[in-house]
Each structure stands twice: as C-alpha cells, then as structure tokens.
Design a protein around this motif. Structure first.
Motif, mmCIF file in Angstrom:
data_model
loop_
_atom_site.group_PDB
_atom_site.id
_atom_site.type_symbol
_atom_site.label_atom_id
_atom_site.label_comp_id
_atom_site.label_asym_id
_atom_site.label_seq_id
_atom_site.Cartn_x
_atom_site.Cartn_y
_atom_site.Cartn_z
ATOM 1 N N ARG A 41 27.628 27.267 39.575
ATOM 2 C CA ARG A 41 28.737 26.437 40.070
ATOM 3 C C ARG A 41 28.197 25.225 40.829
ATOM 4 O O ARG A 41 28.718 24.114 40.697
ATOM 5 N N ALA A 42 27.167 25.447 41.624
ATOM 6 C CA ALA A 42 26.571 24.333 42.369
ATOM 7 C C ALA A 42 25.978 23.286 41.432
ATOM 8 O O ALA A 42 25.905 22.107 41.776
ATOM 9 N N GLU A 43 25.589 23.726 40.241
ATOM 10 C CA GLU A 43 25.025 22.806 39.247
ATOM 11 C C GLU A 43 26.095 22.208 38.333
ATOM 12 O O GLU A 43 25.776 21.511 37.377
ATOM 13 N N GLY A 44 27.370 22.496 38.625
ATOM 14 C CA GLY A 44 28.468 21.868 37.888
ATOM 15 C C GLY A 44 29.020 22.664 36.728
ATOM 16 O O GLY A 44 29.911 22.186 36.011
ATOM 17 N N TYR A 45 28.539 23.892 36.522
ATOM 18 C CA TYR A 45 29.048 24.698 35.421
ATOM 19 C C TYR A 45 30.329 25.407 35.855
ATOM 20 O O TYR A 45 30.341 26.124 36.855
ATOM 21 N N ALA A 46 31.400 25.231 35.096
ATOM 22 C CA ALA A 46 32.705 25.793 35.475
ATOM 23 C C ALA A 46 33.169 26.910 34.550
ATOM 24 O O ALA A 46 34.215 27.505 34.779
ATOM 25 N N GLY A 47 32.394 27.208 33.508
ATOM 26 C CA GLY A 47 32.833 28.189 32.524
ATOM 27 C C GLY A 47 32.541 29.622 32.916
ATOM 28 O O GLY A 47 32.045 29.918 34.006
ATOM 29 N N ASP A 48 32.855 30.528 31.997
ATOM 30 C CA ASP A 48 32.567 31.952 32.181
ATOM 31 C C ASP A 48 31.052 32.141 32.169
ATOM 32 O O ASP A 48 30.348 31.567 31.330
ATOM 33 N N MET A 49 30.538 32.975 33.094
ATOM 34 C CA MET A 49 29.092 33.178 33.175
ATOM 35 C C MET A 49 28.536 33.804 31.901
ATOM 36 O O MET A 49 27.362 33.610 31.576
ATOM 37 N N ARG A 50 29.371 34.519 31.164
ATOM 38 C CA ARG A 50 28.904 35.100 29.904
ATOM 39 C C ARG A 50 28.544 34.030 28.884
ATOM 40 O O ARG A 50 27.807 34.291 27.931
ATOM 41 N N ASP A 51 29.072 32.811 29.090
ATOM 42 C CA ASP A 51 28.869 31.729 28.116
ATOM 43 C C ASP A 51 27.909 30.647 28.608
ATOM 44 O O ASP A 51 27.798 29.580 27.995
ATOM 45 N N LEU A 52 27.222 30.882 29.715
ATOM 46 C CA LEU A 52 26.293 29.875 30.241
ATOM 47 C C LEU A 52 25.274 29.512 29.168
ATOM 48 O O LEU A 52 24.574 30.385 28.648
ATOM 49 N N PRO A 53 25.163 28.228 28.806
ATOM 50 C CA PRO A 53 24.237 27.839 27.733
ATOM 51 C C PRO A 53 22.775 28.028 28.142
ATOM 52 O O PRO A 53 22.402 27.791 29.297
ATOM 53 N N LEU A 54 21.959 28.435 27.186
ATOM 54 C CA LEU A 54 20.533 28.599 27.424
ATOM 55 C C LEU A 54 19.906 27.293 27.873
ATOM 56 O O LEU A 54 19.066 27.273 28.785
ATOM 57 N N SER A 55 20.310 26.192 27.254
ATOM 58 C CA SER A 55 19.731 24.884 27.609
ATOM 59 C C SER A 55 20.015 24.522 29.061
ATOM 60 O O SER A 55 19.156 23.936 29.742
ATOM 61 N N LEU A 56 21.196 24.890 29.564
ATOM 62 C CA LEU A 56 21.523 24.613 30.962
ATOM 63 C C LEU A 56 20.683 25.486 31.886
ATOM 64 O O LEU A 56 20.199 25.023 32.926
ATOM 65 N N ALA A 57 20.507 26.758 31.525
ATOM 66 C CA ALA A 57 19.679 27.650 32.341
ATOM 67 C C ALA A 57 18.265 27.099 32.460
ATOM 68 O O ALA A 57 17.685 27.066 33.559
ATOM 69 N N ILE A 58 17.700 26.635 31.364
ATOM 70 C CA ILE A 58 16.354 26.058 31.384
ATOM 71 C C ILE A 58 16.312 24.842 32.295
ATOM 72 O O ILE A 58 15.402 24.683 33.119
ATOM 73 N N SER A 59 17.304 23.978 32.157
ATOM 74 C CA SER A 59 17.364 22.765 32.977
ATOM 75 C C SER A 59 17.443 23.106 34.460
ATOM 76 O O SER A 59 16.785 22.473 35.309
ATOM 77 N N ILE A 60 18.230 24.122 34.806
ATOM 78 C CA ILE A 60 18.368 24.534 36.205
ATOM 79 C C ILE A 60 17.035 25.053 36.732
ATOM 80 O O ILE A 60 16.605 24.695 37.834
ATOM 81 N N TYR A 61 16.366 25.874 35.955
ATOM 82 C CA TYR A 61 15.069 26.402 36.402
ATOM 83 C C TYR A 61 14.061 25.277 36.622
ATOM 84 O O TYR A 61 13.328 25.271 37.615
ATOM 85 N N GLU A 62 14.027 24.346 35.698
ATOM 86 C CA GLU A 62 13.040 23.269 35.807
ATOM 87 C C GLU A 62 13.348 22.360 36.995
ATOM 88 O O GLU A 62 12.429 21.972 37.732
ATOM 89 N N ARG A 63 14.589 22.011 37.183
ATOM 90 C CA ARG A 63 14.938 21.059 38.240
ATOM 91 C C ARG A 63 15.010 21.724 39.612
ATOM 92 O O ARG A 63 14.447 21.226 40.590
ATOM 93 N N ARG A 64 15.689 22.866 39.680
ATOM 94 C CA ARG A 64 15.987 23.477 40.975
ATOM 95 C C ARG A 64 14.805 24.258 41.548
ATOM 96 O O ARG A 64 14.655 24.348 42.773
ATOM 97 N N TYR A 65 13.978 24.814 40.663
ATOM 98 C CA TYR A 65 12.913 25.698 41.149
ATOM 99 C C TYR A 65 11.510 25.164 40.897
ATOM 100 O O TYR A 65 10.569 25.633 41.530
#
Length: 205
Positions: A41-65
């Motif tokens: 949510r902090a990264e702007g994703y508003a959808g169901d967590m079951r549908d979180l895109p893989l590409s977004l997860a990768i982007s979050i890991y690279e940028r946030r961590y």
C-alpha cells in the motif's frame, strides 16, 4: 541476461517467501512474494494482495531494500556484507539493517582513532559509507568479513529478542535463524544464477 548479486538476492527472497501467505501469527498480515500488505500500500498498490504482480514485487525489493541501503556502493567492498544487510533489511526493515551497520562501525572505530563516529539513525548515506571505507582501509578485506559476520550475529540476537518479547513469534524463530545462517550458501553457485534468470524473464513478460 546479466545476473547480478542484487538479482540473485531478490530471487532468493521471492523463492523463499513463495506466493500468497496469510499466517495467523504473522503480525505483518497477508503477503505475496514476501511483500507485506502495508508495504504494498505504501508503494501505491491498491489491489488484492493475491494479485500483486511479480514485476512490482521485484521493483519494491530493488528500490526499498537495495537502493535505500546504498548497496551499489557496498557491494564492491564485500558481497557477504551486502547480502547480509539486504536480507536483514527485508526481514526487519532497512532502517534496522542500516542502524546495525552504523552501531557496529561505531563500536569498531577504536574511539574514533580509525574514523569518526556516525549518526545512528539507520539512514545509510555518505558518512556511513565513509566510515565503512575507513574501516576497510584500517582492517583490510579480512576485517570487513569480520564486520559482516558480526552484523549477522547481531541479527540473530535481535530476532531472538523478538521471540522473547512476543512468544507468538516463536513459530518463526527457527526459520529466521536458518535463513540467517544459510543465506550465503543459498545465493552462491549456478542454480541461484539460473533461478534469477528465470524469475526476471518471467517478470518481463
């Protein structure tokens, strides 16, 4: 496709965390690919967590961590230190990981004879990187490996303390310890490289 330490680390986290999980004892709530709902949510994703895109997860890991800990600057100094800081940040927050680096560097500067103390705020910036370089100059590559292992030991103690304070977290304690102890072996070798190639190829489709 170029495989880098960053990509191997991100792949190992996603591989380990799996898809959608909603463990009743997990204080972070539902996750997908290891990304908590609060982070999504902090990264702007508003959808169901079951549908979180893989590409977004990768982007979050690279940028946030990765980027937030200035790991592009730390990797040339030590891959093991980089690996530990990244995974610590994923597990306990990048601020906690950065703080552990700062506290440990301050404890190792021989009363500022080797390099000045740095602020212990968890934000890895120019002063923290300068202190790390000062430590490297004073202690050499072998000394940096001691620093890396010291931080990993502090991480184990931090996780143990979490379980002591909140007994419900004991369901995860052995897994945390295993993850910390086995991290370096998991990201080494051709299998890790191939998994990274496969994951990033899938995310690009």
């Amino acid at each position: 496709m170029m495989t880098t330490l960053k990509r191997r680390l991100v792949t190992e986290v996603i591989d380990r965390e799996g898809g959608y999980v909603d463990h009743p004892s997990d204080r972070g709530g539902p996750t997908r690919y290891g990304i908590t709902e609060a982070v999504a949510r902090a990264e702007g994703y508003a959808g169901d967590m079951r549908d979180l895109p893989l590409s977004l997860a990768i982007s979050i890991y690279e940028r946030r961590y990765w980027d937030s800990l200035a790991l592009d600057s730390i990797e040339p100094i030590s891959e093991s230190l980089t690996s530990y800081l990244f995974d610590y940040g994923v597990n306990s927050g990048p601020g906690r990981s950065g703080l552990e680096l700062q506290m440990t560097l301050n404890a190792l500067n021989d009363q500022q004879r080797l390099y000045p103390d740095v602020g212990e705020d968890g934000a890895v910036g120019g002063k923290t990187l300068a202190a790390l370089d000062g430590f490297r100059v004073a202690r050499g590559a072998a000394g940096v490996e001691v620093l890396a292992e010291a931080i990993n030991g502090c991480r184990i103690a931090f996780c143990r303390e979490l379980s002591r304070k909140r007994p419900s977290q004991e369901a995860f304690t052995f897994g945390w310890f295993s993850r910390i102890v086995n991290l370096r072996n998991e990201i080494a070798g051709p299998l890790s490289t191939q998994r990274a190639i496969n994951l990033y190829t899938e995310a690009a489709r």
